[in-house]
Every structure is written in structure tokens, then in C-alpha cells.
Design a protein around this motif. Structure first.
Motif, PDB file in Angstrom:
ATOM      1  N   CYS A  39       0.679  -1.203  -0.061  1.00  0.00           N
ATOM      2  CA  CYS A  39      -0.008   0.014   0.006  1.00  0.00           C
ATOM      3  C   CYS A  39       0.763   1.170   0.249  1.00  0.00           C
ATOM      4  O   CYS A  39       0.526   2.352  -0.636  1.00  0.00           O
ATOM      5  N   ILE A  40       2.019   1.263   0.785  1.00  0.00           N
ATOM      6  CA  ILE A  40       2.762   2.423   0.636  1.00  0.00           C
ATOM      7  C   ILE A  40       3.628   2.537  -0.783  1.00  0.00           C
ATOM      8  O   ILE A  40       3.569   3.642  -1.178  1.00  0.00           O
ATOM      9  N   ASP A  41       3.755   1.537  -1.389  1.00  0.00           N
ATOM     10  CA  ASP A  41       4.330   1.447  -2.740  1.00  0.00           C
ATOM     11  C   ASP A  41       3.333   2.106  -3.732  1.00  0.00           C
ATOM     12  O   ASP A  41       3.475   2.837  -4.498  1.00  0.00           O
ATOM     13  N   VAL A  42       1.881   1.702  -3.494  1.00  0.00           N
ATOM     14  CA  VAL A  42       1.018   2.190  -4.593  1.00  0.00           C
ATOM     15  C   VAL A  42       0.579   3.685  -4.266  1.00  0.00           C
ATOM     16  O   VAL A  42       0.618   4.692  -5.149  1.00  0.00           O
ATOM     17  N   TYR A  43       0.627   4.003  -2.708  1.00  0.00           N
ATOM     18  CA  TYR A  43       0.664   5.575  -2.517  1.00  0.00           C
ATOM     19  C   TYR A  43       1.699   6.368  -3.091  1.00  0.00           C
ATOM     20  O   TYR A  43       1.654   7.380  -3.709  1.00  0.00           O
ATOM     21  N   ILE A  49       2.064  10.329 -10.020  1.00  0.00           N
ATOM     22  CA  ILE A  49       1.177  10.177 -11.314  1.00  0.00           C
ATOM     23  C   ILE A  49      -0.006  11.062 -10.896  1.00  0.00           C
ATOM     24  O   ILE A  49      -0.308  11.947 -12.136  1.00  0.00           O
ATOM     25  N   ILE A  50      -0.523  11.045  -9.779  1.00  0.00           N
ATOM     26  CA  ILE A  50      -1.830  12.042  -9.588  1.00  0.00           C
ATOM     27  C   ILE A  50      -1.539  12.916  -8.514  1.00  0.00           C
ATOM     28  O   ILE A  50      -0.670  12.721  -7.807  1.00  0.00           O
ATOM     29  N   SER A  51      -2.770  13.392  -7.942  1.00  0.00           N
ATOM     30  CA  SER A  51      -2.606  14.227  -6.873  1.00  0.00           C
ATOM     31  C   SER A  51      -2.387  13.508  -5.590  1.00  0.00           C
ATOM     32  O   SER A  51      -2.865  12.389  -5.567  1.00  0.00           O
TER      33      SER A  51
END
Length: 77
Positions: A39-43, A49-51
Motif C-alpha cells: 500500500c505504501i508503494d501504491v501511494y 502520477i496523480i494528486s
């Protein structure tokens, strides 16, 4: 690695119910750091990429999904 090491130390000829309980608990606890890291990697990637707020929302929803699938759903059976 812990369930396999425990199994080798206690005797690898028989699979006992005690071993299955310990192995299940070790695997379940081992999934917690995996979930956090994922989840930290995805964050971090989503933040690039996005806000920031959408990345935090995405990581939070993914955390809730993992908790539901790995912990809540497995205990409901």
C-alpha cells in the motif's frame, strides 16, 4: 520462512494440528508487513502520477480491501 523452519525443527515426518495452527498464525502475521509495503508503494507511485489526496484515498481503499480479504474473510469461514 518461519513455518518451514518450525516444521523442520519439530519433525518433518508428521503434520500435526498444532503445526497447522502455528503456521497459519505466522503466515497471517507475515501478511501484515506485506500489505503495508504494498500500500505504501501504491501511494508513492500514485502520488507521482496523480494528486496527493487521490493517492492517499487509493492507498486507503487498497488497505481496507486487503484487510477485508486477508483477515475478515478468512475469519468468517
Amino acid at each position: 520462512m518461519a513455518p518451514a523452519a518450525y516444521h523442520r525443527q519439530t519433525g518433518s515426518h508428521k503434520v500435526k494440528e498444532e503445526f497447522l495452527k502455528i503456521a497459519s498464525k505466522l503466515l497471517l502475521f507475515g501478511m501484515l508487513p506485506l500489505m503495508m509495503a504494498f500500500c505504501i508503494d501504491v501511494y508513492l507511485i500514485a502520488q507521482i502520477i496523480i494528486s496527493n489526496s487521490i493517492a492517499l484515498l487509493l492507498a486507503s481503499l487498497l488497505t481496507i480491501l486487503f484487510i477485508f480479504l486477508w483477515y475478515t474473510l478468512s475469519h468468517s469461514r
